[in-house]
Motif scaffolding. Structure first.
Motif, PDB file in Angstrom:
ATOM      1  N   VAL A  15      24.392 -15.219 -40.586  1.00 49.86           N
ATOM      2  CA  VAL A  15      25.321 -15.867 -39.665  1.00 49.86           C
ATOM      3  C   VAL A  15      24.526 -16.653 -38.621  1.00 49.86           C
ATOM      4  N   VAL A  16      24.910 -17.894 -38.410  1.00 48.20           N
ATOM      5  CA  VAL A  16      24.281 -18.713 -37.386  1.00 48.20           C
ATOM      6  C   VAL A  16      24.972 -18.430 -36.053  1.00 48.20           C
ATOM      7  N   ILE A  17      24.228 -17.912 -35.086  1.00 46.11           N
ATOM      8  CA  ILE A  17      24.819 -17.578 -33.799  1.00 46.11           C
ATOM      9  C   ILE A  17      23.929 -18.077 -32.668  1.00 46.11           C
ATOM     10  N   ASN A  18      24.515 -18.204 -31.502  1.00 39.22           N
ATOM     11  CA  ASN A  18      23.783 -18.512 -30.284  1.00 39.22           C
ATOM     12  C   ASN A  18      23.691 -17.219 -29.479  1.00 39.22           C
ATOM     13  N   TYR A  19      22.481 -16.786 -29.182  1.00 37.01           N
ATOM     14  CA  TYR A  19      22.319 -15.491 -28.524  1.00 37.01           C
ATOM     15  C   TYR A  19      22.908 -15.475 -27.128  1.00 37.01           C
ATOM     16  N   GLN A  20      22.824 -16.583 -26.424  1.00 40.14           N
ATOM     17  CA  GLN A  20      23.402 -16.664 -25.091  1.00 40.14           C
ATOM     18  C   GLN A  20      24.903 -16.381 -25.136  1.00 40.14           C
ATOM     19  N   GLU A  21      25.555 -16.862 -26.179  1.00 41.06           N
ATOM     20  CA  GLU A  21      27.002 -16.701 -26.274  1.00 41.06           C
ATOM     21  C   GLU A  21      27.429 -15.274 -26.611  1.00 41.06           C
ATOM     22  N   GLN A  22      26.507 -14.443 -27.056  1.00 40.48           N
ATOM     23  CA  GLN A  22      26.832 -13.039 -27.334  1.00 40.48           C
ATOM     24  C   GLN A  22      26.919 -12.222 -26.049  1.00 40.48           C
ATOM     25  N   GLU A  87      16.194  -4.661 -34.108  1.00 38.49           N
ATOM     26  CA  GLU A  87      16.200  -5.163 -35.486  1.00 38.49           C
ATOM     27  C   GLU A  87      17.608  -5.291 -36.043  1.00 38.49           C
ATOM     28  N   THR A  88      18.561  -4.513 -35.517  1.00 37.82           N
ATOM     29  CA  THR A  88      19.853  -4.387 -36.187  1.00 37.82           C
ATOM     30  C   THR A  88      21.078  -4.698 -35.335  1.00 37.82           C
ATOM     31  N   ASN A  89      20.978  -4.540 -34.010  1.00 40.15           N
ATOM     32  CA  ASN A  89      22.158  -4.656 -33.151  1.00 40.15           C
ATOM     33  C   ASN A  89      22.219  -6.027 -32.491  1.00 40.15           C
ATOM     34  N   ILE A  90      23.380  -6.668 -32.549  1.00 43.34           N
ATOM     35  CA  ILE A  90      23.492  -8.051 -32.102  1.00 43.34           C
ATOM     36  C   ILE A  90      23.272  -8.193 -30.589  1.00 43.34           C
ATOM     37  N   ILE A  91      23.718  -7.225 -29.793  1.00 41.72           N
ATOM     38  CA  ILE A  91      23.527  -7.328 -28.345  1.00 41.72           C
ATOM     39  C   ILE A  91      22.057  -7.155 -27.995  1.00 41.72           C
ATOM     40  N   PHE A  92      21.388  -6.223 -28.642  1.00 43.90           N
ATOM     41  CA  PHE A  92      19.953  -6.075 -28.429  1.00 43.90           C
ATOM     42  C   PHE A  92      19.218  -7.340 -28.861  1.00 43.90           C
ATOM     43  N   LYS A  93      19.643  -7.915 -29.980  1.00 47.75           N
ATOM     44  CA  LYS A  93      19.026  -9.157 -30.442  1.00 47.75           C
ATOM     45  C   LYS A  93      19.224 -10.276 -29.421  1.00 47.75           C
ATOM     46  N   ALA A  94      20.415 -10.319 -28.827  1.00 53.57           N
ATOM     47  CA  ALA A  94      20.690 -11.348 -27.832  1.00 53.57           C
ATOM     48  C   ALA A  94      19.834 -11.141 -26.587  1.00 53.57           C
ATOM     49  N   LEU A  95      19.734  -9.908 -26.117  1.00 58.12           N
ATOM     50  CA  LEU A  95      18.939  -9.620 -24.919  1.00 58.12           C
ATOM     51  C   LEU A  95      17.451  -9.852 -25.157  1.00 58.12           C
ATOM     52  N   SER A  96      16.989  -9.576 -26.359  1.00 61.82           N
ATOM     53  CA  SER A  96      15.566  -9.745 -26.673  1.00 61.82           C
ATOM     54  C   SER A  96      15.260 -11.123 -27.228  1.00 61.82           C
ATOM     55  N   CYS A  97      16.305 -11.962 -27.338  1.00 60.77           N
ATOM     56  CA  CYS A  97      16.169 -13.305 -27.919  1.00 60.77           C
ATOM     57  C   CYS A  97      15.582 -13.216 -29.326  1.00 60.77           C
ATOM     58  N   ASP A  98      16.083 -12.234 -30.078  1.00 63.07           N
ATOM     59  CA  ASP A  98      15.707 -12.000 -31.470  1.00 63.07           C
ATOM     60  C   ASP A  98      14.223 -11.694 -31.655  1.00 63.07           C
ATOM     61  N   THR A  99      13.632 -11.062 -30.665  1.00 62.77           N
ATOM     62  CA  THR A  99      12.277 -10.531 -30.827  1.00 62.77           C
ATOM     63  C   THR A  99      12.391  -9.024 -31.044  1.00 62.77           C
ATOM     64  N   VAL A 100      11.350  -8.431 -31.618  1.00 61.71           N
ATOM     65  CA  VAL A 100      11.374  -6.993 -31.894  1.00 61.71           C
ATOM     66  C   VAL A 100      10.080  -6.362 -31.375  1.00 61.71           C
ATOM     67  N   PRO A 101      10.049  -5.991 -30.114  1.00 61.52           N
ATOM     68  CA  PRO A 101       8.858  -5.316 -29.587  1.00 61.52           C
ATOM     69  C   PRO A 101       8.596  -4.016 -30.340  1.00 61.52           C
ATOM     70  N   HIS A 102       7.347  -3.787 -30.685  1.00 58.15           N
ATOM     71  CA  HIS A 102       6.978  -2.556 -31.376  1.00 58.15           C
ATOM     72  C   HIS A 102       7.190  -1.372 -30.442  1.00 58.15           C
ATOM     73  N   PHE A 103       7.506  -0.219 -31.013  1.00 55.78           N
ATOM     74  CA  PHE A 103       7.799   0.935 -30.173  1.00 55.78           C
ATOM     75  C   PHE A 103       6.605   1.329 -29.298  1.00 55.78           C
ATOM     76  N   THR A 104       5.386   1.076 -29.750  1.00 53.76           N
ATOM     77  CA  THR A 104       4.224   1.393 -28.922  1.00 53.76           C
ATOM     78  C   THR A 104       4.150   0.470 -27.704  1.00 53.76           C
ATOM     79  N   THR A 105       4.597  -0.773 -27.864  1.00 58.23           N
ATOM     80  CA  THR A 105       4.645  -1.704 -26.742  1.00 58.23           C
ATOM     81  C   THR A 105       5.650  -1.226 -25.700  1.00 58.23           C
ATOM     82  N   LEU A 106       6.808  -0.778 -26.149  1.00 61.85           N
ATOM     83  CA  LEU A 106       7.836  -0.280 -25.246  1.00 61.85           C
ATOM     84  C   LEU A 106       7.373   0.985 -24.535  1.00 61.85           C
TER      85      LEU A 106
END
Length: 228
Positions: A15-22, A87-106
């Motif tokens: 699905v093509v989405i705009n993260y800001q709009e989520q 990796e899986t949740n649209i709101i998390f993807k929107a907040l992270s701008c579709d990046t996936v920080p590794h758990f060790t980074t967090l």
């Protein structure tokens, strides 16, 4: 019997989405994004970074702060689970701008910046409380949302705000502590798994050597017997 359109919640979709709009205005996640991205001073986090001229790029503290605070609001205090949510949740993807920080980074970010994170989260949550956005979140301190009219103005005296701040501070501190302890426990569990795996491999290797010696001995004995 009526016939309905088929649907399947387990299906994947491109699905093509705009993260800001989520991040819908009037929601907790929109407030977290707006305040951290545009209003709060994050310079306190910068001195610990040493990659101005060399080294790999790293995640912006704003991204990490947004997904961590949103995770806490949902009762999530595991770096591994936060990574999975990105990796899986649209709101998390929107907040992270579709990046996936590794758990060790967090885990490292929370461990190294606990005091700074606590102070910043207090500010965000106080504003969200005044806007009536904490009623459905785990950070709610009054048990209900403010009315829309009351949310338009700062409510209560400075004394009342101070009391609210102290409650929110304890909640933030609790979540940070739980996050750190959860990560440590998962790290220890992972270490235990690695140790068990190493021991199992060593045991298998020893058994294989024993069986190999046995088979070679048996073969040698059989060859000698056949040669008689």
């Amino acid at each position: 019997m009526p016939r309905f359109k088929h649907y399947n919640y387990d299906q994947d979709a491109m699905v093509v989405i705009n993260y800001q709009e989520q991040l819908q205005p009037g929601t907790f996640e929109h407030a977290v994004h707006y305040l951290i991205e545009h209003k709060l001073d994050l310079s306190v986090f910068l001195p610990k970074y040493r990659n101005d001229d060399t080294g790999c790029t790293t995640y912006d503290p704003a991204i990490l702060l947004k997904i961590i605070l949103f995770a806490y609001s949902k009762g999530i205090t595991s770096s591994r689970e936060i990574q999975w949510c990105c990796e899986t949740n649209i709101i998390f993807k929107a907040l992270s701008c579709d990046t996936v920080p590794h758990f060790t980074t967090l885990a490292k970010f929370v461990s190294h910046h606990a005091d700074e994170i606590e102070e910043l989260f207090e500010q965000v949550l106080l504003v969200c409380h005044e806007q009536g956005l904490l009623g459905n979140e785990l950070f709610a301190i009054d048990g209900c949302k403010m009315s829309s009219n009351a949310a338009k103005e700062w409510s209560g005296t400075f004394k009342e705000l101070g009391e609210k701040r102290e409650k929110l501070r304890r909640l933030v501190r609790h979540h940070l502590k739980a996050h750190h302890e959860r990560d440590e426990a998962e790290t220890e569990a992972e270490l235990d798994r690695d140790i068990r795996q190493a021991k199992t491999i060593l045991s298998l290797d020893e058994s294989l050597k024993k069986v190999d010696r046995f088979l070679k001995t048996e073969k040698t004995g059989t060859d000698l017997f056949n040669g008689l």
